[in-house]
Design an enzyme around this catalytic site. Sequence first.
Site, PDB file in Angstrom:
ATOM      1  CB  ILE A  48      27.389  18.510 -20.180  1.00  0.00           C
ATOM      2  CG1 ILE A  48      26.821  19.653 -19.329  1.00  0.00           C
ATOM      3  CG2 ILE A  48      28.531  19.001 -21.041  1.00  0.00           C
ATOM      4  CD1 ILE A  48      27.868  20.326 -18.435  1.00  0.00           C
ATOM      5  CG  ASP A  49      25.623  13.005 -19.768  1.00  0.00           C
ATOM      6  OD1 ASP A  49      25.026  13.209 -20.836  1.00  0.00           O
ATOM      7  OD2 ASP A  49      26.535  12.172 -19.636  1.00  0.00           O
ATOM      8  CE  LYS A  50      19.065  14.817 -12.349  1.00  0.00           C
ATOM      9  NZ  LYS A  50      18.039  13.844 -11.917  1.00  0.00           N
ATOM     10  CB  THR A  96      28.372  16.007 -16.726  1.00  0.00           C
ATOM     11  OG1 THR A  96      28.419  14.599 -16.948  1.00  0.00           O
ATOM     12  CG2 THR A  96      29.714  16.611 -17.075  1.00  0.00           C
ATOM     13  NE  ARG A 103      27.521   8.771 -17.798  1.00  0.00           N
ATOM     14  CZ  ARG A 103      26.188   8.852 -17.751  1.00  0.00           C
ATOM     15  NH1 ARG A 103      25.539   9.818 -18.400  1.00  0.00           N
ATOM     16  NH2 ARG A 103      25.505   7.959 -17.052  1.00  0.00           N
TER      17      ARG A 103
END
EC number: 5.4.99.-
Length: 298
Positions: free
Chosen positions: A131-133, A135, A231
């Site tokens: 998962i993104d930084k 998130t 996103r």
Amino acid sequence: MKIIVKEAGSRLDKAMADLTKYSRTVTNELIKDGQVTVNGNAAKAKYKVQEGDVIEFTEPVEEVLEYLPEDLSLDIVYEDDDVAVVNKPQGMVVHPSAGHTSGTLVNGLMHQIKNLSGINGVIRPGIVHRIDKDTSGLLMVAKNDSAHEKLAEQLKAKTSKRRYLAIVHGNLPSDKGMIEAPIGRNPKDRKSQAVIASGKPAVTRFEVIERFNDYTLISLELETGRTHQIRVHMAYIGHPVAGDPLYGPRKTLIPNEGQFLHAEVLGFEHPTTGEWMEFTAPAPEVFQKAIEKLREQI
């Protein structure tokens, strides 16, 4: 390294990026450093390549990433001999990369979990998905290669469960919906993704939980796992995630607090027993405070 141009028209830096594994930033730097020739002559990045041009360049030496176990006090929600589930905090990068060689989830996993699968190499031990930084939320971690393969198969077969919470801009016109739009690298910006015809299939389902004046709290489930999928899809339908620095507006809910996207629920079949396992992690404090603030403004 030598490459031969088969299609004319692109700038030199873009042509090199399209024909090699290197990014446009890297190829541009190589050209600036005089490491690139076209037909034996130096050329600038803006040079328009011609069919048959021979581009030669010195391949850059890749940075050797060294990473060490670090005590980051990770929130390990569950762990057994095959799998672990970790609740990643907002702002933490999942695995080491150039510019992020410490303080990552992997650094913390190496300290708290001694055995991790090696399928994704030394930089991503145990990492089945990311998962993104910015998130927060739940990730599955494989502790051996057999478990890794079975968990990855579930992701591919879309049998695992991944549900997210998000605060998005605007008021969605319907209480439930499905976004089905292909996602690929943005042709105008290599650092971002976009809905494009040549992209890979991507499906996101959403449901409204609570409506506010100019924002909406929603839950989302992923049927696919494309980079930045939620996103990109939410921005595509005109309701970007609040605080999203890449796809959303600058003026947002709470400045400098990151994006309001949280991986709340994670479910999968245990790779050894076949038992269905499902975990829930509450949204972080900043997320909950934002909801309270929105309620007060109604």
